[in-house]
Design a protein around this motif. Sequence first.
Motif, PDB file in Angstrom:
ATOM      1  N   ASP A  63      -1.187  -8.494  -4.258  1.00 40.16           N
ATOM      2  CA  ASP A  63      -1.384  -8.551  -2.819  1.00 40.16           C
ATOM      3  C   ASP A  63      -1.315 -10.029  -2.419  1.00 40.16           C
ATOM      4  N   SER A  73       4.127 -13.175  -1.033  1.00 40.07           N
ATOM      5  CA  SER A  73       4.144 -11.728  -1.205  1.00 40.07           C
ATOM      6  C   SER A  73       4.647 -11.348  -2.595  1.00 40.07           C
ATOM      7  N   CYS A  93       0.474  -3.993  -8.646  1.00 37.02           N
ATOM      8  CA  CYS A  93       0.800  -3.302  -7.397  1.00 37.02           C
ATOM      9  C   CYS A  93      -0.491  -2.720  -6.846  1.00 37.02           C
ATOM     10  N   LYS A  99      -0.941  -0.932   2.049  1.00 36.60           N
ATOM     11  CA  LYS A  99      -0.251  -1.638   0.962  1.00 36.60           C
ATOM     12  C   LYS A  99       1.146  -1.088   0.660  1.00 36.60           C
ATOM     13  N   ILE A 102       4.082  -3.381  -0.600  1.00 36.36           N
ATOM     14  CA  ILE A 102       4.055  -3.853  -1.984  1.00 36.36           C
ATOM     15  C   ILE A 102       4.856  -2.893  -2.860  1.00 36.36           C
TER      16      ILE A 102
END
Length: 146
Positions: A63, A73, A93, A99, A102
């Motif tokens: 994150d 990122s 991840c 999220k 991601i």
Amino acid sequence: MKVIALRGKPNCGKTWTLQKVHELMQEKEFKQVPEMYKDLGNDDFLDILEFNGRRSGIVSQGDYAKDHQSACSVKSLLRWLCELGCEIAVCACTTGETKGRIQAAINAYPGHVYIDKQVANSPNDYEEVNTQDVQIILSKLLTMLG
């Protein structure tokens, strides 16, 4: 580039697990590429290692590290590893309602594999469960490297 992603909720042991993977890679004759190790804050890191002339990257940040000077990122970190010649990247991840980007960044790599982070039933099981995940990741990495 192929991606091995350790997937799990925040604070479930992903960083600890990937730190151990990193340590064991070095014990298994993976050599750190000089000046590639990066401190990403919050105990997270990025590194590139070589094994039999082939590069693998590892990044524990799943994150944004918003409070660190190198905030980046997962998408950007994976792109960077790819640009630096990594054939395989091992990454975290983080999952959750906000999220999705991601996982989308990881899904962009056709050779991606998810390993779902096991969760300990009690604090006494923490190290055992994480060590099992370490072995799964290392086995997958070595298989991919042939």
